[in-house]
Design a protein around this motif. Structure first.
Motif, PDB file in Angstrom:
ATOM      1  N   THR A  44       0.859  -1.179   0.000  1.00 26.93           N
ATOM      2  CA  THR A  44       0.000   0.000   0.000  1.00 26.93           C
ATOM      3  C   THR A  44       0.898   1.233   0.000  1.00 26.93           C
ATOM      4  O   THR A  44       1.809   1.338   0.826  1.00 26.93           O
ATOM      5  CB  THR A  44      -0.914   0.036   1.239  1.00 26.93           C
ATOM      6  N   ARG A  45       0.638   2.142  -0.914  1.00 26.26           N
ATOM      7  CA  ARG A  45       1.440   3.364  -1.032  1.00 26.26           C
ATOM      8  C   ARG A  45       0.566   4.591  -0.786  1.00 26.26           C
ATOM      9  O   ARG A  45      -0.621   4.596  -1.140  1.00 26.26           O
ATOM     10  CB  ARG A  45       2.068   3.479  -2.429  1.00 26.26           C
ATOM     11  N   TRP A  46       1.162   5.603  -0.205  1.00 25.09           N
ATOM     12  CA  TRP A  46       0.497   6.883  -0.008  1.00 25.09           C
ATOM     13  C   TRP A  46       1.406   7.999  -0.507  1.00 25.09           C
ATOM     14  O   TRP A  46       2.628   7.946  -0.319  1.00 25.09           O
ATOM     15  CB  TRP A  46       0.200   7.132   1.464  1.00 25.09           C
ATOM     16  N   LEU A  47       0.809   9.010  -1.126  1.00 29.84           N
ATOM     17  CA  LEU A  47       1.539  10.179  -1.593  1.00 29.84           C
ATOM     18  C   LEU A  47       0.872  11.410  -0.986  1.00 29.84           C
ATOM     19  O   LEU A  47      -0.351  11.572  -1.092  1.00 29.84           O
ATOM     20  CB  LEU A  47       1.518  10.251  -3.118  1.00 29.84           C
ATOM     21  N   ILE A  48       1.668  12.260  -0.351  1.00 32.68           N
ATOM     22  CA  ILE A  48       1.136  13.396   0.392  1.00 32.68           C
ATOM     23  C   ILE A  48       1.650  14.710  -0.191  1.00 32.68           C
ATOM     24  O   ILE A  48       2.854  14.852  -0.456  1.00 32.68           O
ATOM     25  CB  ILE A  48       1.543  13.313   1.880  1.00 32.68           C
ATOM     26  N   ASN A  49       0.748  15.650  -0.372  1.00 31.42           N
ATOM     27  CA  ASN A  49       1.139  17.024  -0.664  1.00 31.42           C
ATOM     28  C   ASN A  49       1.222  17.737   0.685  1.00 31.42           C
ATOM     29  O   ASN A  49       0.197  18.067   1.284  1.00 31.42           O
ATOM     30  CB  ASN A  49       0.097  17.704  -1.552  1.00 31.42           C
ATOM     31  N   PRO A  50       2.441  17.975   1.190  1.00 26.53           N
ATOM     32  CA  PRO A  50       2.560  18.474   2.564  1.00 26.53           C
ATOM     33  C   PRO A  50       2.195  19.926   2.742  1.00 26.53           C
ATOM     34  O   PRO A  50       2.093  20.410   3.879  1.00 26.53           O
ATOM     35  CB  PRO A  50       4.043  18.236   2.881  1.00 26.53           C
ATOM     36  N   GLY A  51       2.031  20.652   1.641  1.00 25.97           N
ATOM     37  CA  GLY A  51       1.683  22.055   1.758  1.00 25.97           C
ATOM     38  C   GLY A  51       2.839  22.946   2.152  1.00 25.97           C
ATOM     39  O   GLY A  51       2.625  24.101   2.542  1.00 25.97           O
ATOM     40  N   VAL A  52       4.057  22.416   2.076  1.00 24.50           N
ATOM     41  CA  VAL A  52       5.262  23.204   2.359  1.00 24.50           C
ATOM     42  C   VAL A  52       6.245  22.987   1.213  1.00 24.50           C
ATOM     43  O   VAL A  52       6.090  22.075   0.394  1.00 24.50           O
ATOM     44  CB  VAL A  52       5.916  22.793   3.701  1.00 24.50           C
ATOM     45  N   ALA A  53       7.272  23.818   1.164  1.00 26.56           N
ATOM     46  CA  ALA A  53       8.282  23.693   0.120  1.00 26.56           C
ATOM     47  C   ALA A  53       9.034  22.369   0.257  1.00 26.56           C
ATOM     48  O   ALA A  53       9.234  21.862   1.371  1.00 26.56           O
ATOM     49  CB  ALA A  53       9.266  24.857   0.209  1.00 26.56           C
ATOM     50  N   ILE A  54       9.416  21.809  -0.872  1.00 31.00           N
ATOM     51  CA  ILE A  54      10.220  20.582  -0.883  1.00 31.00           C
ATOM     52  C   ILE A  54      11.662  20.979  -1.185  1.00 31.00           C
ATOM     53  O   ILE A  54      11.959  21.419  -2.302  1.00 31.00           O
ATOM     54  CB  ILE A  54       9.731  19.581  -1.947  1.00 31.00           C
TER      55      ILE A  54
END
Length: 241
Positions: A44-54
């Protein structure tokens, strides 16, 4: 009855915006479940948009950019809920959880839950504690005099485990799981009488001793750096006054 290292195992890994568990964020995570060494793993994989700069340095490690996460990632709160429930399900099932360098991934997961869910990992576990197997701690205890680094890549080489797509969460989780199986076989005489729950408790002691040893080595080198002895989750820092 098979030994624990030939039985059901799960493994968890994250990729992040950096290495500071108090401030950095999870951008991807994976849970791998395998019932026997010959079973096909369930991933199971999850991808998150953290809302901060990468940071560019983080992207250089795992290849995930802000644009990619904005397009394909989901907001943190619901994803962290799913991950926490998935980890709790492993505990309910009595399935040990392999986490390479557990104080990093599990502490970061704990901080993210507090940040986005106003909750904690323990709250989701509901009285079914994790039984963590940390290949880094186990290897350092069982083969303590071997020289060299003990990253996941190093352990894969040591235990003859193939690692493809390093720093992709699912690939790293599966490799760590296979390292633990191989480690179990190599040190079977010392491990087969220990159940995962007992191993969990012993790893906390072993990690603390390893931390003290590393801190003493730093001191002899003139480095004042401290090493946190807590395992598998570091306690929260006191709130600023």
């Amino acid at each position: 009855m098979p030994c624990w290292y030939d039985g059901p195992l799960a493994a968890f890994d994250t990729e992040t915006t950096g290495i500071d568990v108090e401030r950095d964020r999870i951008v991807s995570a994976a849970l791998v479940v395998q019932e026997t060494p010959r079973s096909a793993p369930r991933v199971t994989r999850w991808l998150i948009n953290p809302g901060v700069a990468i940071p560019e340095a983080a992207t250089a490690v795992h290849g995930l950019t802000a644009d990619h996460l904005a397009l394909h990632g989901r907001w943190p709160a619901p994803v962290l809920e799913e991950i926490a429930r998935a980890l709790a399900a492993q505990s309910v099932a009595g399935r040990p959880l392999v986490v390479m360098n557990a104080p990093f991934d599990l502490t970061l997961m704990e901080r993210e839950l507090r940040r986005h869910r106003a909750s904690s990992l323990d709250a989701y576990l509901g009285g079914h504690p994790l039984r963590v197997l940390d290949p880094r701690v186990l290897d350092k205890h069982l083969d303590r005099y071997r020289k060299g680094r003990r990253t996941l890549t190093d352990l894969c080489a040591q235990y003859e485990v193939e690692l493809t797509d390093a720093h992709e969460a699912a690939a790293d989780a599966l490799a760590a799981l296979r390292v633990v199986r191989a480690l179990g076989h190599r040190f079977a005489e010392r491990l087969e009488g220990l159940h995962p729950a007992e191993l969990h408790s012993r790893q906390a002691v072993w990690h603390a001793a390893q931390a003290r040893g590393l801190e003493a080595w730093f001191a002899r080198s003139g480095n004042p750096e401290t090493v946190d002895p807590h395992w598998p989750v570091r306690p929260a820092l006191p709130a600023a006054a």
